[in-house]
Structure formats: C-alpha cells, structure tokens
Design an enzyme around this catalytic site. Structure first.
Site, PDB file in Angstrom:
ATOM      1  N   GLU A   1     -19.621  12.910  -5.253  1.00 54.88           N
ATOM      2  CA  GLU A   1     -18.353  12.768  -5.630  1.00 54.88           C
ATOM      3  C   GLU A   1     -17.742  14.240  -6.055  1.00 54.88           C
ATOM      4  OE1 GLU A   1     -15.634  10.165  -5.946  1.00 54.88           O
ATOM      5  OE2 GLU A   1     -14.550  12.439  -6.266  1.00 54.88           O
TER       6      GLU A   1
ATOM      7  N   GLY B   1     -15.471   7.221 -10.332  1.00 51.26           N
ATOM      8  CA  GLY B   1     -14.422   6.173 -11.029  1.00 51.26           C
ATOM      9  C   GLY B   1     -13.372   5.895  -9.743  1.00 51.26           C
TER      10      GLY B   1
ATOM     11  N   VAL C   1     -10.076   6.773  -7.332  1.00 49.97           N
ATOM     12  CA  VAL C   1      -8.590   6.417  -7.806  1.00 49.97           C
ATOM     13  C   VAL C   1      -8.362   5.446  -8.870  1.00 49.97           C
ATOM     14  CG1 VAL C   1      -6.361   5.951  -6.773  1.00 49.97           C
ATOM     15  CG2 VAL C   1      -7.818   7.309  -5.456  1.00 49.97           C
TER      16      VAL C   1
ATOM     17  N   ALA D   1     -19.142  16.252   0.261  1.00 49.52           N
ATOM     18  CA  ALA D   1     -19.862  15.981   1.526  1.00 49.52           C
ATOM     19  C   ALA D   1     -19.677  16.179   2.690  1.00 49.52           C
ATOM     20  CB  ALA D   1     -20.722  14.434   1.435  1.00 49.52           C
TER      21      ALA D   1
ATOM     22  N   THR E   1       6.511   6.217  -3.216  1.00 49.80           N
ATOM     23  CA  THR E   1       5.264   5.282  -3.392  1.00 49.80           C
ATOM     24  C   THR E   1       5.512   4.360  -1.878  1.00 49.80           C
ATOM     25  OG1 THR E   1       6.315   3.536  -4.412  1.00 49.80           O
ATOM     26  CG2 THR E   1       4.759   5.057  -5.509  1.00 49.80           C
ATOM     27  N   VAL E   2       5.034   4.983  -1.070  1.00 52.84           N
ATOM     28  CA  VAL E   2       5.228   4.381   0.522  1.00 52.84           C
ATOM     29  C   VAL E   2       3.983   4.041   1.101  1.00 52.84           C
ATOM     30  CG1 VAL E   2       7.537   5.177   0.707  1.00 52.84           C
ATOM     31  CG2 VAL E   2       5.625   6.492   1.423  1.00 52.84           C
TER      32      VAL E   2
ATOM     33  N   HIS F   1      -6.360 -27.634 -23.857  1.00 51.59           N
ATOM     34  CA  HIS F   1      -4.812 -27.689 -24.389  1.00 51.59           C
ATOM     35  C   HIS F   1      -4.699 -27.035 -25.882  1.00 51.59           C
ATOM     36  CE1 HIS F   1      -0.902 -29.534 -25.070  1.00 51.59           C
ATOM     37  NE2 HIS F   1      -1.153 -29.772 -26.313  1.00 51.59           N
TER      38      HIS F   1
HETATM   39  C1  LIG Z   1      -1.155   3.590  -9.264  1.00 46.86           C
HETATM   40  C2  LIG Z   1      -2.176   2.835  -8.442  1.00 46.86           C
HETATM   41  C3  LIG Z   1      -2.487   1.500  -9.121  1.00 46.86           C
HETATM   42  C4  LIG Z   1      -3.339   0.696  -8.436  1.00 46.86           C
HETATM   43  N1  LIG Z   1      -3.483  -0.507  -9.074  1.00 46.86           N
HETATM   44  C5  LIG Z   1      -4.422  -1.352  -8.683  1.00 46.86           C
HETATM   45  C6  LIG Z   1      -4.764  -2.681  -9.173  1.00 46.86           C
HETATM   46  O1  LIG Z   1      -4.120  -2.937 -10.101  1.00 46.86           O
HETATM   47  N2  LIG Z   1      -5.748  -3.502  -8.564  1.00 46.86           N
HETATM   48  C7  LIG Z   1      -6.313  -2.952  -7.578  1.00 46.86           C
HETATM   49  O2  LIG Z   1      -7.238  -3.762  -7.174  1.00 46.86           O
HETATM   50  N3  LIG Z   1      -6.128  -1.900  -6.865  1.00 46.86           N
HETATM   51  C8  LIG Z   1      -5.343  -1.074  -7.611  1.00 46.86           C
HETATM   52  N4  LIG Z   1      -5.181   0.257  -6.638  1.00 46.86           N
HETATM   53  C9  LIG Z   1      -5.782   0.494  -5.600  1.00 46.86           C
HETATM   54  C10 LIG Z   1      -7.270   1.120  -5.752  1.00 46.86           C
HETATM   55  O3  LIG Z   1      -7.060   2.159  -6.857  1.00 46.86           O
HETATM   56  C11 LIG Z   1      -7.914   1.307  -4.520  1.00 46.86           C
HETATM   57  O4  LIG Z   1      -7.990   0.348  -3.650  1.00 46.86           O
HETATM   58  C12 LIG Z   1      -9.434   1.787  -4.909  1.00 46.86           C
HETATM   59  O5  LIG Z   1      -9.704   2.745  -5.841  1.00 46.86           O
HETATM   60  C13 LIG Z   1     -10.188   2.161  -3.429  1.00 46.86           C
HETATM   61  O6  LIG Z   1     -11.392   2.289  -4.056  1.00 46.86           O
HETATM   62  P1  LIG Z   1     -12.173   3.219  -2.925  1.00 46.86           P
HETATM   63  O7  LIG Z   1     -13.766   3.240  -3.591  1.00 46.86           O
HETATM   64  O8  LIG Z   1     -12.298   2.670  -1.551  1.00 46.86           O
HETATM   65  O9  LIG Z   1     -11.799   4.813  -2.921  1.00 46.86           O
HETATM   66  P2  LIG Z   1     -11.305   5.607  -4.000  1.00 46.86           P
HETATM   67  O10 LIG Z   1     -11.140   4.930  -5.564  1.00 46.86           O
HETATM   68  O11 LIG Z   1      -9.878   6.248  -3.460  1.00 46.86           O
HETATM   69  O12 LIG Z   1     -12.361   6.725  -4.293  1.00 46.86           O
HETATM   70  C14 LIG Z   1     -12.720   7.620  -3.260  1.00 46.86           C
HETATM   71  C15 LIG Z   1     -13.588   8.919  -3.935  1.00 46.86           C
HETATM   72  O13 LIG Z   1     -14.075   9.709  -2.803  1.00 46.86           O
HETATM   73  C16 LIG Z   1     -14.184  11.014  -3.248  1.00 46.86           C
HETATM   74  N5  LIG Z   1     -13.968  11.535  -1.901  1.00 46.86           N
HETATM   75  C17 LIG Z   1     -13.310  11.695  -0.898  1.00 46.86           C
HETATM   76  N6  LIG Z   1     -13.653  12.533  -0.076  1.00 46.86           N
HETATM   77  C18 LIG Z   1     -14.911  13.051  -0.391  1.00 46.86           C
HETATM   78  C19 LIG Z   1     -15.957  13.980   0.332  1.00 46.86           C
HETATM   79  N7  LIG Z   1     -15.764  14.509   1.389  1.00 46.86           N
HETATM   80  N8  LIG Z   1     -16.967  14.019  -0.636  1.00 46.86           N
HETATM   81  C20 LIG Z   1     -17.056  13.697  -1.960  1.00 46.86           C
HETATM   82  N9  LIG Z   1     -16.313  12.755  -2.390  1.00 46.86           N
HETATM   83  C21 LIG Z   1     -15.226  12.646  -1.590  1.00 46.86           C
HETATM   84  C22 LIG Z   1     -12.780  11.189  -4.094  1.00 46.86           C
HETATM   85  O14 LIG Z   1     -12.538  12.207  -4.830  1.00 46.86           O
HETATM   86  C23 LIG Z   1     -12.580   9.783  -4.552  1.00 46.86           C
HETATM   87  O15 LIG Z   1     -13.046   9.739  -6.028  1.00 46.86           O
HETATM   88  C24 LIG Z   1      -4.134   1.116  -7.104  1.00 46.86           C
HETATM   89  C25 LIG Z   1      -3.758   2.292  -6.834  1.00 46.86           C
HETATM   90  C26 LIG Z   1      -2.885   2.917  -7.406  1.00 46.86           C
HETATM   91  C27 LIG Z   1      -2.624   4.732  -6.693  1.00 46.86           C
END
Ligand SMILES: Cc1cc2nc3c(=O)[nH]c(=O)nc-3n(C[C@H](O)[C@H](O)[C@H](O)COP(=O)(O)OP(=O)(O)OC[C@H]3O[C@@H](n4cnc5c(N)ncnc54)[C@H](O)[C@@H]3O)c2cc1C
Length: 470
Positions: free
Chosen positions: A39, A44, A46, A121, A273-274, A449
């Site tokens: 990581e 944790g 996003v 990585a 936020t698009v 209930h």
């Molecule tokens: C404001 C906001 C609110 C949200 N609310 C919700 C919600 O209520 N419910 C919900 O289900 N989802 C929600 N989401 C979406 C959710 O956060 C994502 O869908 C989820 O985090 C995706 O998980 P992931 O494991 O695919 O990737 P991520 O959580 O994006 O984690 C990927 C990790 O990989 C790491 N990384 C990237 N490239 C490399 C590399 N080359 N080497 C080492 N590490 C690397 C990054 O640093 C990151 O920590 C929200 C997102 C945002 C932005």
C-alpha cells in the site's frame, strides 16, 4: 524487508489496501497462503481514509446539528447550539485512525500474518514486481497477484483541483464551514457532501447535467431528497453544464449553460464530483504485462476475477460494475478463494446501493422498469412511512418501501426504499433476494413491533393484494 535484486518468493502479492485489497489479503492468508500486501498510502484505501467512513461521520455530525435546531415540532428547543468544526474534523479523523491504525486493520493484518509493505508496487513482468519506498526496495516473485489499486476523482479540464476547486478528498477535510459552495455533479457523493454542508449552514448550489439529481436512481425516490434539499435552501440546477471558472483570492465564479443559455454563480469553493477514474494508468507498470483492458481504463476479468493473465486477478473500482466498497470486498473474497482452489465465482444478482442523503435512498435487485424490461409481469408492493407507527414516533413520516415481485412465481426481484434508516432496512431485502424468498415468505415472517422493518412485511402484503394497514 530484503534489499537488493534477488527475488523473494511469495504465494500472493496484493497491490492496494482498500476494502478490496486488505480483505483479499486477509482471506488469502486465512486460506493458507503467504501474502504480501503493498500500500503506497494508508491502509483502508479511499473507503476508510477519504470516502465512505469520513463522509458518513460528517453526515452524522450535520444531522445532529440540524436536529438540535429543528426539533421544536416535537417540543424540544435548544438555544446557543454551535458547531466547533475543528472538533468535528478531529472526531472524524479519530474514527479513521481507530479503523486504519494499529487497533484496526493493522491488528487484523497482523493477526492473520499478512506482511504489509508501505510503498508502491510496479510490475517487472508477469511473475515479478518491484516494491519500493523512499528507504527500501525489493523484488518479489509471486504465484498469484491481486490488483486492487482503486480509483481517484475525475478532474475536469476547466476545473483543475487545487485552492478553491475541491475534489471529495479536500471537501471532507475543510478547516472551516464554507459560507457558500457550488457542487458540480449531483451524483451520490455530490448530494451527500452538498447536503451535509447545507445542514451546517453553507449556501449550496448543485449543478447536475441530467434532468434530476442522483440520476442512477428513479425519480420517484430522488424527488423526496430534492424537496428536502430545496427546503434547506439548496439550489438544484438540472440540465446544467459547467463550462469554466474565474478565481479570485476569496471566491470562484462558475459559468454554466442550461439548454444553451449561459449563467453564472459565485461561491467560496467549487466541489467537483463527476465520477471516478480507475488507477490502472501510470506507475503500476500494467503496460509491461499486457493485460487485456476493457472500457474507460477498467481491467477485464472473468467470473473468478481472473484477468487475461490467469494467475493475475483484479477487483474493486478497477473492474466493471458499481464503484462501491462492499462490491470490492465481495470480489476480494471470490478472488482469494479462487486462488486457494475453491470453486468461487462472482454472482452480481443483487448489489445494494445506498445514498446517505436525507432522507436516505437504498435499492437492491431490479427496479420496476428493469423488471418489466427483463420480461417479468410485476407485482408491486408499496408501503408509506406515514402509515408506520415507529416512523411517526421517530418524527420521520416521509418515504416509502417499494417491493418488486414476479407476479407468476411470487419471487422478490428487487426493492427500493427512500426514508429514514433505508440503509439498514435494505439488508433484509438483499438477503431475501439471495435466498429466493417470495413476497409471501416475507409477509409470513413475524416482524417486531413497533419497527420500521414492519414496513417490509406490510409492503409484501400490499404486493400480494392483502394489505392490513393501508
Ligand atoms: C466521498 C466518497 C464517499 C464514498 N461513500 C461510499 C459509501 O458510502 N459506500 C460505498 O460502498 N462506497 C463508497 N465510496 C466508494 C468506495 O470508497 C470505493 O468503491 C472503494 O474504496 C473501492 O475500494 P478498492 O479496494 O477498489 O480501492 P481503494 O479504496 O481506492 O483503494 C486502493 C488502494 O490502492 C493503493 N494503490 C494504488 N496504486 C498503488 C500502487 N501502485 N502500489 C501500492 N498501492 C497502490 C491506493 O493508495 C489505495 O489505498 C465512496 C467514495 C468516496 C470518494
């Protein structure tokens, strides 16, 4: 950590420690594999650091602040209620620390003997990757790899992030409550954050390109949220295309068009936020391993989450489907089990989707329109919050539970809820669909209930043509 160029052998290399990667790493370790989790930022991903959890913390704080002001209807008035926003932020940061730190994911990784490398990585070839940070570097040879590098906010050319132009990340960490805020994009992140700041007293304008906010959900659900936003003095401009902006030291003016007509709005900050872009470009070195890619930078996978290179898997926001944490964690378990030789495959029959707006929206399975388009003759059961005793006793009379059943088989096909606690109520309906429950099964299940959950039973009865309470 080995320093140098000889490859260290590992069963599974997991890249990225979001809800996809850290869950995959733990599961693979539990299934007997030696696992290295890499990581580059904070474990944790996003979700825990700048997404789901921090946004829900701010939403809760804003909700409590609003309730303290607006409970006179139920006989409660409070004077001198103030927000100390730096304390709110510190509380939110404490939650993140608790979940991601030594007592949180750190402890889980340790307990499951997952080796964590804090760095990046980079693929060298199909079987090897280099992991590195400012102090150390190592080369790993893996039997299997799970890529879980997640996504980042999409930047609009005319609105480059920085200063007064915020992505969701900066919007979650503002030091002060802004006086005014323009939100470009009325999807779930824009609505959740826009409504949160509106509750704290910010004048919010939402510019949404389509004809209603939260365009992923049907209008009958979103109109209650739109009404609540308008009630909070939020301007919602639909069919609005943001074109350009002019910044001064103290504010930003956005020029946008509605049906060709040019308009302007000024605020302290603009939140863009698009949508989100998969982290499959740049530093990961995917070009060195020639993976088959799908549309929009997403990696193509099969039902086991295997990419076109069978010993490399991909999960979460970098593969097709809704960008949601629970989808990433679900795929994580399938990928890890598949690597361990178990017969796991993904089945996206029902992925719940929740908007933590006020009122909340939650859906699972097919909507009425989707069910009809799929050839079903539908039985609809709709029950309003206003007819539920618990909803009234919570002073939450707005909303409804809607069930979509198949008229011939009685099977539950989908459910949509708008109203208080929709996020929790939807869980029962996801389980019902997965278990192949019929409307009758739900109607015959005794619900406690007085609870909001009774509305699920009542909606089933409506769908069966046997309503009691409406
Ligand atoms: C404001 C906001 C609110 C949200 N609310 C919700 C919600 O209520 N419910 C919900 O289900 N989802 C929600 N989401 C979406 C959710 O956060 C994502 O869908 C989820 O985090 C995706 O998980 P992931 O494991 O695919 O990737 P991520 O959580 O994006 O984690 C990927 C990790 O990989 C790491 N990384 C990237 N490239 C490399 C590399 N080359 N080497 C080492 N590490 C690397 C990054 O640093 C990151 O920590 C929200 C997102 C945002 C932005």
């Amino acid at each position: 950590m080995v320093v140098g160029d000889a490859s260290v052998e590992i069963d599974v290399l997991v890249i990225g420690a979001g809800p996809g990667g850290y869950v995959a790493a733990i599961k693979a370790a539990q299934l007997g594999k030696s696992v290295l989790l890499v990581e580059k930022d904070t474990v944790g991903g996003v979700c825990l650091n700048r997404g789901c959890i921090p946004s829900k913390a701010l939403i809760s704080a804003a909700h409590q602040y609003e309730a303290a002001h607006e409970s006179s209807e139920i006989g409660i008035t409070a004077e001198g209620v103030k927000v100390d926003f730096s304390k709110v932020q510190a509380w939110k940061d404490g939650i993140i620390e608790q979940m991601t730190g030594k007592r949180g994911i750190g402890a889980l990784l340790k307990k499951n003997k997952v080796q964590l490398f804090n760095g990046e990585a980079l693929f060298i070839n199909e079987h090897e990757a280099r992991v590195f940070n400012d102090n150390e570097t190592a080369r790993y040879k893996f039997n299997h790899c799970i890529i879980a590098t997640g996504s980042r906010p999409i930047e609009l050319k005319a609105f480059p992030f920085g200063g007064r132009i915020l992505s969701s990340t900066e919007a979650l960490s503002l030091k002060e409550i802004p006086q005014s805020l323009i939100v470009i994009g009325g999807g779930y992140i824009g609505v959740e954050l826009g409504q949160t700041y509106a509750k704290f007293g910010t004048k919010v304008t939402i510019l949404e390109g389509s004809d209603h906010i939260l365009p992923g959900f049907e209008k009958e659900l979103t109109k209650l949220v739109a009404a609540r936003l308008k009630n909070k003095n939020v301007d919602i401009v639909t069919e609005a295309l943001a074109q350009s902006c002019e910044k001064t030291d103290s504010n930003v003016t956005v020029t946008y068009t509605v049906k060709g007509e040019e308009k302007k709005v000024t605020a302290d900050y603009v939140l863009v936020t698009v949508g989100r872009r998969p982290n499959t470009d740049g530093e990961l070195g995917l070009d060195l391993i020639n993976l088959e890619m799908g549309e929009r930078g997403l990696i193509k996978i099969n039902e086991k989450c295997q990419t076109s290179i069978p010993h490399i898997y991909a999960i979460g926001d970098i593969v097709a489907g809704p960008a949601l944490a629970h989808k990433a964690s679900y795929e994580a378990k399938v990928a890890a089990e598949s690597i361990a030789g178990l017969p796991s495959v993904i089945d996206y029959k029902c992925i719940p989707a929740v908007v933590f707006s006020d009122p909340e929206i939650a859906s699972v399975g097919l909507s009425e329109t989707e069910a009809k388009a799929a050839g079903h003759t539908v039985a609809i059961g709709k029950f309003p919050y206003v007819a539920n005793g618990r909803a009234l006793s919570m002073n939450s009379p707005e909303g409804f539970v809607k069930l979509v059943g198949d008229k011939e088989t009685g099977l539950l096909l989908g459910a949509q809820i708008v109203g208080s606690e929709a996020s929790n109520l939807i869980a029962e309906l996801g389980l019902a669909i997965e278990m192949g429950a019929t409307l009758e099964d739900i109607a015959l299940t005794i619900h406690a209930h007085p609870t909001l959950g009774e509305m699920v039973m009542e909606a089933s009865e409506v769908g069966l043509g046997q309503p009691i309470h409406i």
